[in-house]
Design an enzyme around this catalytic site. Structure first.
Site, PDB file in Angstrom:
ATOM      1  N   GLU A  69      -7.968   1.966   1.074  1.00  0.00           N
ATOM      2  CA  GLU A  69      -8.071   2.363  -0.330  1.00  0.00           C
ATOM      3  C   GLU A  69      -8.474   1.135  -1.140  1.00  0.00           C
ATOM      4  O   GLU A  69      -7.804   0.109  -1.074  1.00  0.00           O
ATOM      5  CB  GLU A  69      -6.737   2.888  -0.844  1.00  0.00           C
TER       6      GLU A  69
ATOM      7  N   TYR B 172     -11.023   8.779  -7.158  1.00  0.00           N
ATOM      8  CA  TYR B 172     -10.266   9.204  -8.340  1.00  0.00           C
ATOM      9  C   TYR B 172     -10.024   8.013  -9.253  1.00  0.00           C
ATOM     10  O   TYR B 172     -10.343   6.859  -8.908  1.00  0.00           O
ATOM     11  CB  TYR B 172      -8.943   9.843  -7.934  1.00  0.00           C
TER      12      TYR B 172
ATOM     13  N   ASP C 131      -7.404   5.593 -11.210  1.00  0.00           N
ATOM     14  CA  ASP C 131      -6.037   5.112 -11.066  1.00  0.00           C
ATOM     15  C   ASP C 131      -5.821   3.988 -12.074  1.00  0.00           C
ATOM     16  O   ASP C 131      -6.347   2.891 -11.904  1.00  0.00           O
ATOM     17  CB  ASP C 131      -5.793   4.615  -9.650  1.00  0.00           C
TER      18      ASP C 131
ATOM     19  N   TRP D 182      -4.822  15.641   2.091  1.00  0.00           N
ATOM     20  CA  TRP D 182      -5.159  14.918   3.318  1.00  0.00           C
ATOM     21  C   TRP D 182      -4.783  15.729   4.556  1.00  0.00           C
ATOM     22  O   TRP D 182      -5.491  15.691   5.556  1.00  0.00           O
ATOM     23  CB  TRP D 182      -4.454  13.553   3.349  1.00  0.00           C
TER      24      TRP D 182
END
Length: 479
Positions: free
Chosen positions: A8, A68, A70, A435
């Site tokens: 990530e 996305y 964040d 997921w």
């Protein structure tokens, strides 16, 4: 590698003087909207994922990954990958998605995405988190965790992205930091911001290992090791070493082969000490009172991996060979690691510039160069102008594959999820994608608990089932 892994990455956003009055959070939102609305790179979430992720905040991609917003940053999560080459490729896919969006929006000259971990202007930090699937029965006793922390604290000698200067964040108990000597350059961007070894809540206490038990898979079989300590790497070679060597250590852990005499007295302090050591001797204190160099620690882990993992696959042999090459070069020939180890590459660029311009380490120009090293635009990012040696250059070139923005890995759960993403792009009834599951409504769900399975046939059957179209179903606007 033969281990499910994902990365990530949170990206910084840098605006030029041509965008003086624009909030820096505007462009991440614009790019996210473009990717899901115009580029149709994925399907937007129609539901709340948590209180900070409302509908339209992000979604899953056609490559099986996720993108996305964040806390104002764009975050890209790679799809699950089984092999090291794929993992590095799909990590780079996040850069491609963002840069292609800026080009399509005509903003590439005014807006930049920066793949780093520190904002020099505000002191804010943003992460690069690693996720490793492990066997549930793996033993995490204190000695084993201590040895794992030793590896993670010392691996920065080849995984660190380098940074100019330092930060002095408050400790977890909020004691004021003690005055410290000025640090000109250090190995890691994350080291100054890690204040605990193991902790559950990321927002309140950045730790080396996040202890939250959220496997995103069948919890009876698997656990997910979530690491917060790693830097975002510009060099694909460095990313391969970071993920590959850590996977090796986890295999040794699962098989009971980790040593018991390599536990640091203080993993957090050692992480910072190694990062800040200008002598590059990187001496750390062990729990038993002895001292050892980080390079010697890494050689011990390498020798164990060579003993137990050699010849298990061609990819493993490549990793072991290059891990050894890097450790030798760290001791003898830093020049051979330019373009491969980020902190060495960045330091070389900075010192070359300082010499030509007759500058000192405290010149503010150097912080700008530090940021531009991480610019993901190949036409502007300083990393892309570096010409590494053949070994490193061949790897860095081999993992840049076209088409991975819209194609998933073919040998993991990401493949089935990608089929669902493509299907839901063209439907007009409610859906939920996670997921480990997909759903068409709250009563019809397909659980995908094994990341090693593609679920292609199961997903196709699930999506082929006849369903009534809800007249109230509408697509949720991105925000």
């Amino acid at each position: 590698m033969d281990r499910i892994v994902g990365i990530e990455t949170e990206y910084g956003c840098l605006l030029s003087e041509q965008e003086p009055n624009v909030n820096s959070e505007l462009w991440p939102a614009k790019v996210k909207n473009y990717l899901f609305r115009q580029a149709r790179a994925g399907t937007i979430d129609l539901h709340y994922r948590d209180y900070e992720e409302p509908p339209g905040n992000g979604g899953f991609l056609l490559n099986g990954g996720r993108l996305y917003l964040d806390m104002g940053h764009i975050e890209y999560a790679s799809p699950e990958c089984l092999h090291l080459h794929d993992l590095v490729t799909y990590d780079l896919t996040g850069d491609e998605l963002l840069q292609s969006s800026l080009i399509a929006l005509g903003a590439e000259g005014r807006v930049s995405f920066i793949k780093n971990n520190v904002d020099h202007h505000t002191g804010a930090t943003f992460g690069c988190h690693e996720n490793y699937l492990m066997k549930r029965e793996a033993q995490f006793t204190p000695p084993i965790l201590g040895t794992l922390l030793t590896f993670l604290a010392t691996r920065q000698i080849f995984t660190g992205a380098g940074r100019v200067g330092q930060s002095n964040p408050l400790a977890f108990d909020f004691e004021p930091p003690q005055p410290e000597a000025q640090i000109n350059f250090q190995l890691s961007q994350r080291a100054d911001h890690i204040v605990n070894d193991i902790y559950q809540w990321v927002q309140f206490n950045r730790a080396i290992i996040n202890a939250r038990d959220e496997p995103l898979a069948d919890y009876r079989k698997y656990r997910r090791l979530h690491l917060l300590i790693g830097d975002s790497n510009m060099s694909p070679f460095a990313t391969a070493l970071k993920i590959g060597t850590t996977s090796c250590i986890l295999s040794l852990l699962e098989e009971g082969h980790l040593p018991r005499n390599l536990v640091l007295a203080d993993a957090v302090q050692s992480t910072r000490d190694i990062s800040r050591d200008p002598t590059e001797r990187w001496i750390v204190d062990l729990e038993d009172g002895k001292t050892i160099g980080a390079l010697d620690v890494q050689w011990e882990f390498h020798q164990l991996a060579q003993k137990y993992l050699c010849n298990t696959s061609a990819e493993m042999n490549w990793l072991l060979e290059n891990w050894g090459f890097v450790l030798e070069a760290l001791a003898q020939n830093h020049q051979s690691l330019i373009g491969g180890v980020d902190w060495i590459t960045k330091k070389w660029l900075l010192e070359t510039f300082m010499e030509s311009e007759k500058l000192n380490w405290d010149h503010p120009w150097l912080q700008s160069i530090d940021l531009e090293y991480h610019n993901i635009d190949p036409a502007r990012g300083l990393f892309f102008g570096v010409r590494p040696g053949k070994r490193i250059a061949e790897w860095n070139s081999s993992v840049r594959r076209p088409g991975t923005t819209h194609v998933s890995p073919l040998n993991t759960r990401a493949s089935g999820r990608a089929r669902a993403v493509a299907f839901f792009q063209n439907c007009n009834f409610p859906y939920v994608i996670n997921w480990d599951s997909i759903a068409c409504d709250s009563r019809d769900c397909l659980v995908m608990g094994d990341p090693f399975q593609t679920y292609n046939d199961a997903v196709d059957r699930f999506l082929a089932k006849p369903r009534p179209i809800s007249p109230s179903s509408t697509e949720v606007d991105c925000v």
